[in-house]
Design a protein around this motif. Sequence first.
Motif, PDB file in Angstrom:
ATOM      1  N   ASP A   1      19.254   0.018   8.606  1.00  0.00           N
ATOM      2  CA  ASP A   1      20.224   0.924   7.980  1.00  0.00           C
ATOM      3  C   ASP A   1      19.803   2.357   8.308  1.00  0.00           C
ATOM      4  O   ASP A   1      18.940   2.942   7.644  1.00  0.00           O
ATOM      5  CB  ASP A   1      20.235   0.676   6.466  1.00  0.00           C
ATOM      6  CG  ASP A   1      21.219   1.573   5.739  1.00  0.00           C
ATOM      7  OD1 ASP A   1      21.732   2.536   6.352  1.00  0.00           O
ATOM      8  OD2 ASP A   1      21.476   1.313   4.552  1.00  0.00           O
ATOM      9  N   GLU A   2      20.426   2.908   9.345  1.00  0.00           N
ATOM     10  CA  GLU A   2      20.049   4.262   9.771  1.00  0.00           C
ATOM     11  C   GLU A   2      20.821   5.321   9.013  1.00  0.00           C
ATOM     12  O   GLU A   2      20.377   6.464   8.893  1.00  0.00           O
ATOM     13  CB  GLU A   2      20.295   4.422  11.275  1.00  0.00           C
ATOM     14  CG  GLU A   2      19.251   3.645  12.075  1.00  0.00           C
ATOM     15  CD  GLU A   2      19.645   3.465  13.534  1.00  0.00           C
ATOM     16  OE1 GLU A   2      20.609   4.113  13.987  1.00  0.00           O
ATOM     17  OE2 GLU A   2      18.979   2.642  14.197  1.00  0.00           O
ATOM     18  N   ARG A   3      21.972   4.948   8.488  1.00  0.00           N
ATOM     19  CA  ARG A   3      22.804   5.962   7.822  1.00  0.00           C
ATOM     20  C   ARG A   3      22.117   6.516   6.580  1.00  0.00           C
ATOM     21  O   ARG A   3      22.421   7.610   6.120  1.00  0.00           O
ATOM     22  CB  ARG A   3      24.160   5.365   7.479  1.00  0.00           C
ATOM     23  CG  ARG A   3      24.986   5.115   8.744  1.00  0.00           C
ATOM     24  CD  ARG A   3      26.300   4.470   8.407  1.00  0.00           C
ATOM     25  NE  ARG A   3      27.072   5.278   7.481  1.00  0.00           N
ATOM     26  CZ  ARG A   3      27.896   4.770   6.563  1.00  0.00           C
ATOM     27  NH1 ARG A   3      28.015   3.478   6.436  1.00  0.00           N
ATOM     28  NH2 ARG A   3      28.569   5.567   5.774  1.00  0.00           N
ATOM     29  N   ILE A   4      21.192   5.751   6.038  1.00  0.00           N
ATOM     30  CA  ILE A   4      20.536   6.192   4.804  1.00  0.00           C
ATOM     31  C   ILE A   4      19.492   7.284   5.084  1.00  0.00           C
ATOM     32  O   ILE A   4      19.160   8.092   4.204  1.00  0.00           O
ATOM     33  CB  ILE A   4      19.895   4.982   4.079  1.00  0.00           C
ATOM     34  CG1 ILE A   4      19.467   5.336   2.644  1.00  0.00           C
ATOM     35  CG2 ILE A   4      18.709   4.416   4.828  1.00  0.00           C
ATOM     36  CD1 ILE A   4      20.606   5.514   1.726  1.00  0.00           C
TER      37      ILE A   4
ATOM     38  N   ARG B   1      14.751  13.858  -6.099  1.00  0.00           N
ATOM     39  CA  ARG B   1      13.942  13.310  -5.004  1.00  0.00           C
ATOM     40  C   ARG B   1      14.322  11.841  -4.873  1.00  0.00           C
ATOM     41  O   ARG B   1      14.041  11.027  -5.760  1.00  0.00           O
ATOM     42  CB  ARG B   1      12.464  13.419  -5.391  1.00  0.00           C
ATOM     43  CG  ARG B   1      11.565  13.935  -4.312  1.00  0.00           C
ATOM     44  CD  ARG B   1      10.116  13.798  -4.721  1.00  0.00           C
ATOM     45  NE  ARG B   1       9.535  12.580  -4.162  1.00  0.00           N
ATOM     46  CZ  ARG B   1       9.255  12.396  -2.877  1.00  0.00           C
ATOM     47  NH1 ARG B   1       9.483  13.350  -2.000  1.00  0.00           N
ATOM     48  NH2 ARG B   1       8.748  11.256  -2.464  1.00  0.00           N
ATOM     49  N   THR B   2      14.996  11.510  -3.786  1.00  0.00           N
ATOM     50  CA  THR B   2      15.530  10.152  -3.668  1.00  0.00           C
ATOM     51  C   THR B   2      14.532   9.210  -3.001  1.00  0.00           C
ATOM     52  O   THR B   2      13.966   9.511  -1.953  1.00  0.00           O
ATOM     53  CB  THR B   2      16.843  10.137  -2.867  1.00  0.00           C
ATOM     54  OG1 THR B   2      16.597  10.743  -1.594  1.00  0.00           O
ATOM     55  CG2 THR B   2      17.936  10.905  -3.582  1.00  0.00           C
TER      56      THR B   2
ATOM     57  N   ASP C   1       0.818  -1.225   0.000  1.00  0.00           N
ATOM     58  CA  ASP C   1       0.000   0.000   0.000  1.00  0.00           C
ATOM     59  C   ASP C   1       0.847   1.268   0.000  1.00  0.00           C
ATOM     60  O   ASP C   1       0.494   2.259  -0.643  1.00  0.00           O
ATOM     61  CB  ASP C   1      -0.957  -0.003   1.198  1.00  0.00           C
ATOM     62  CG  ASP C   1      -2.132  -0.947   0.943  1.00  0.00           C
ATOM     63  OD1 ASP C   1      -2.363  -1.294  -0.241  1.00  0.00           O
ATOM     64  OD2 ASP C   1      -2.785  -1.352   1.928  1.00  0.00           O
ATOM     65  N   SER C   2       1.949   1.243   0.715  1.00  0.00           N
ATOM     66  CA  SER C   2       2.743   2.468   0.729  1.00  0.00           C
ATOM     67  C   SER C   2       3.458   2.656  -0.622  1.00  0.00           C
ATOM     68  O   SER C   2       3.690   3.790  -1.054  1.00  0.00           O
ATOM     69  CB  SER C   2       3.703   2.504   1.918  1.00  0.00           C
ATOM     70  OG  SER C   2       4.606   1.452   1.817  1.00  0.00           O
ATOM     71  N   VAL C   3       3.775   1.556  -1.297  1.00  0.00           N
ATOM     72  CA  VAL C   3       4.357   1.701  -2.647  1.00  0.00           C
ATOM     73  C   VAL C   3       3.293   2.245  -3.605  1.00  0.00           C
ATOM     74  O   VAL C   3       3.579   3.084  -4.464  1.00  0.00           O
ATOM     75  CB  VAL C   3       4.936   0.353  -3.158  1.00  0.00           C
ATOM     76  CG1 VAL C   3       5.509   0.509  -4.565  1.00  0.00           C
ATOM     77  CG2 VAL C   3       6.008  -0.173  -2.205  1.00  0.00           C
ATOM     78  N   TYR C   4       2.062   1.802  -3.437  1.00  0.00           N
ATOM     79  CA  TYR C   4       0.978   2.313  -4.293  1.00  0.00           C
ATOM     80  C   TYR C   4       0.777   3.815  -4.061  1.00  0.00           C
ATOM     81  O   TYR C   4       0.546   4.568  -5.007  1.00  0.00           O
ATOM     82  CB  TYR C   4      -0.335   1.568  -4.011  1.00  0.00           C
ATOM     83  CG  TYR C   4      -0.304   0.085  -4.357  1.00  0.00           C
ATOM     84  CD1 TYR C   4       0.626  -0.430  -5.262  1.00  0.00           C
ATOM     85  CD2 TYR C   4      -1.219  -0.797  -3.792  1.00  0.00           C
ATOM     86  CE1 TYR C   4       0.644  -1.790  -5.576  1.00  0.00           C
ATOM     87  CE2 TYR C   4      -1.210  -2.151  -4.100  1.00  0.00           C
ATOM     88  CZ  TYR C   4      -0.272  -2.651  -4.995  1.00  0.00           C
ATOM     89  OH  TYR C   4      -0.256  -3.978  -5.304  1.00  0.00           O
TER      90      TYR C   4
ATOM     91  N   ASP D   1      14.423  10.881   0.632  1.00  0.00           N
ATOM     92  CA  ASP D   1      13.156  11.624   0.689  1.00  0.00           C
ATOM     93  C   ASP D   1      12.022  10.660   0.944  1.00  0.00           C
ATOM     94  O   ASP D   1      10.995  11.016   1.514  1.00  0.00           O
ATOM     95  CB  ASP D   1      12.927  12.378  -0.626  1.00  0.00           C
ATOM     96  CG  ASP D   1      13.938  13.487  -0.789  1.00  0.00           C
ATOM     97  OD1 ASP D   1      13.970  14.381   0.083  1.00  0.00           O
ATOM     98  OD2 ASP D   1      14.725  13.434  -1.747  1.00  0.00           O
ATOM     99  N   HIS D   2      12.221   9.432   0.488  1.00  0.00           N
ATOM    100  CA  HIS D   2      11.247   8.381   0.763  1.00  0.00           C
ATOM    101  C   HIS D   2      12.046   7.104   0.975  1.00  0.00           C
ATOM    102  O   HIS D   2      13.006   6.846   0.239  1.00  0.00           O
ATOM    103  CB  HIS D   2      10.284   8.230  -0.420  1.00  0.00           C
ATOM    104  CG  HIS D   2       9.186   7.268  -0.139  1.00  0.00           C
ATOM    105  ND1 HIS D   2       7.942   7.670   0.320  1.00  0.00           N
ATOM    106  CD2 HIS D   2       9.141   5.913  -0.222  1.00  0.00           C
ATOM    107  CE1 HIS D   2       7.182   6.601   0.501  1.00  0.00           C
ATOM    108  NE2 HIS D   2       7.882   5.523   0.192  1.00  0.00           N
ATOM    109  N   LEU D   3      11.639   6.332   1.973  1.00  0.00           N
ATOM    110  CA  LEU D   3      12.415   5.146   2.315  1.00  0.00           C
ATOM    111  C   LEU D   3      11.529   3.910   2.208  1.00  0.00           C
ATOM    112  O   LEU D   3      10.434   3.874   2.769  1.00  0.00           O
ATOM    113  CB  LEU D   3      12.938   5.322   3.744  1.00  0.00           C
ATOM    114  CG  LEU D   3      13.978   4.351   4.280  1.00  0.00           C
ATOM    115  CD1 LEU D   3      15.172   4.223   3.339  1.00  0.00           C
ATOM    116  CD2 LEU D   3      14.471   4.853   5.648  1.00  0.00           C
TER     117      LEU D   3
END
Length: 368
Positions: free
Chosen positions: A311-314, A302-303, A209-212, A319-321
């Motif tokens: 992985d916290e360093r990212i 916009r990444t 759902d979040s990808v949608y 902008d979206h994980l």
Amino acid sequence: EKEGHDWFMRKEIFEQPRAVADSLLGRRTATGQLQLDEMRLSDQELRDIDKIIIIAAGTSFYAGMVAKYAIEHWTRIPVEVELSSEFRYRDPILDYSTLVVAISQSGETADTLQAIRHARTQRSKVLAICNTNGSTIPRESDAVIYTHAGPEIGVASTKGFLTQLVACYLLALYLAQVKGTRFGDEITEVVTQLEAIPAQIESVLDGADSVYALARSHASARSVLFLGRHAGYPVALEGALKLKEIAYLHAEGFAAGELKHGPIALIEPGIPVFCVVPPQGRDQLHDKMLSGIQEVRARGARTICLAEEGDERIEPYADHLIRLPRVPVLLQPLVAVVPLQLFACELASLLGHDVDQPRNLAKSVTVE
Ligand code: M6R
């Protein structure tokens, strides 16, 4: 027959945990040895191989790119990967000690078929990785590894791709077993990691759902870029191909290290860039990927980062994980490609396209 899904493609994306599990079934003997049913090449024939050339087209070619990393890493046999449409025309150097691996979901792709015919005239052994029992490519090959995706109806390959990856890993491990380049317990460890993958894909699908939602917010994108390194590079290429073929959107995948050699000039404010982040702590891959991401972000991209849990360093650079389960870098394509498939399927659907029958394309390309 779409089992409640709007498109075969979406149904097939959700079938991937089952397809991967089926492709792993029955591959281990009681003593823990790997076995491949239709291998048909003797251990001695396999030990004599000193070079592998993988030939394939489209998505299957990207599976071949991943296979190169796996085979070279586990067996130390040099591997070339080539588009089957290009293969014959460069007069490739082939002999009986070259194994040609043809990867084809349909088993009917004309470019790949002609390429294996050429290889056999040069006395090379041909092994097919194929999803379609009794199709022409496996019939004309010396050995076969069948994938067990089940029929793939959507023109855009999804479960076909994942099961090809599984077959490629199994081939790599089998060669390592026969050649003795890896110990039995190392091989068993990787097989165990593979057996954990279906549940991990399931967890990625739980985030659909979040990808949608992400796809909805990109419905007016004009161009989308994908970056990856190592096994993440073919994932980037595959993410871009999916968008091209079903969303008719300009999309390109790059090896992140190549950015500075040209493609970074494409970066303009607001352009979406998917970044496939390798697992942390291996060969500086992760550090290098982070710096690539910083470069594009500093220029206004916009990444959208796909990175493993923990992985916290990212975080400062995304902008979206999209979180991925933790898997070894070589196996990461199995989980990393899934959000990209979901994104393309949803975006194409939102744009009103026929997701299963995209314009100008056929499921199997039987002309050269
Ligand atoms: O059946 P094959 O695996 O030989 O097909 C190769 C390509 O035509 C195929 O992967 C194509 O690129 C797909 N439509 C990609 O989704």
